[in-house]
Design an enzyme around this catalytic site. Sequence first.
Site, PDB file in Angstrom:
ATOM      1  N   LYS A   1      -6.602  -6.398   4.555  1.00  0.00           N
ATOM      2  CA  LYS A   1      -7.309  -5.211   4.125  1.00  0.00           C
ATOM      3  C   LYS A   1      -7.838  -4.360   5.440  1.00  0.00           C
ATOM      4  O   LYS A   1      -7.901  -3.297   5.476  1.00  0.00           O
ATOM      5  CB  LYS A   1      -8.426  -5.524   3.303  1.00  0.00           C
TER       6      LYS A   1
ATOM      7  N   ASP B   1     -10.014  -3.319  -2.019  1.00  0.00           N
ATOM      8  CA  ASP B   1     -11.060  -3.852  -1.515  1.00  0.00           C
ATOM      9  C   ASP B   1     -11.695  -4.336  -3.383  1.00  0.00           C
ATOM     10  O   ASP B   1     -10.440  -3.942  -4.205  1.00  0.00           O
ATOM     11  CB  ASP B   1     -12.130  -2.933  -1.044  1.00  0.00           C
TER      12      ASP B   1
END
Length: 222
Positions: free
Chosen positions: A114, A132
């Site tokens: 991420k 997220d």
Amino acid sequence: MEMFRRFEVQRPEPTGELEHVNVFTLLVAVVLSAQATDAGVNKATRALFQIADTPQKMLALGEEKVGEYIRTIGLWRNKAKNVILLSEALIRDHGGEVPGDRDALTKLPGVGRKTANVVLNMFFRQPTMAVDTHIFRIANRILLAPGKNVDEVEEALLKVVPEQYLLHAHHWLILHGRYVCKARKPECERCVIADICKAPEKTNDIPAPLVRWEETGLLPAK
């Protein structure tokens, strides 16, 4: 896809909310943002980045001093350690430069997929999808790209989001989740995609369409 057309009209050039002065400080800020709010990270890093905006300066500052700056952020001890290890790795393996390659980024201490995707998207302008908690929730809630984990959601989003919207898609979804489609009580009455949203339940069970288009500046596609 009509959803992203509306997001684009609403926010033509969406930006992340983590404050940074260059790609190195962006990388550090994203690492620090794990299990923390962007506002909390910004408050801690403003002073830090004024004196340590390169791997060399950060390394010279040292783990203890970095920890003093970021003490208000959750897991600050481990994060201070990772910031120093990260700086060392950038100097040792990349000449002090942040690489624009996902595999190279994810090999750095404290950097996951991420984090790498955020840096690649925000600085290197690559059409990545950084999933997220907001994006994971929305993708499942509105049935845009259901998945049991972030990898499944990322893969699904990359398939369903039209190519022309990929560069900004993750920012649109994050901002939508942070300010409108909130975790506890989504504000459906303010949502620009309420009439096309596929969520099984909406706030107060108000039927779509919910949006007062004259207030949003958008018009439904004909």
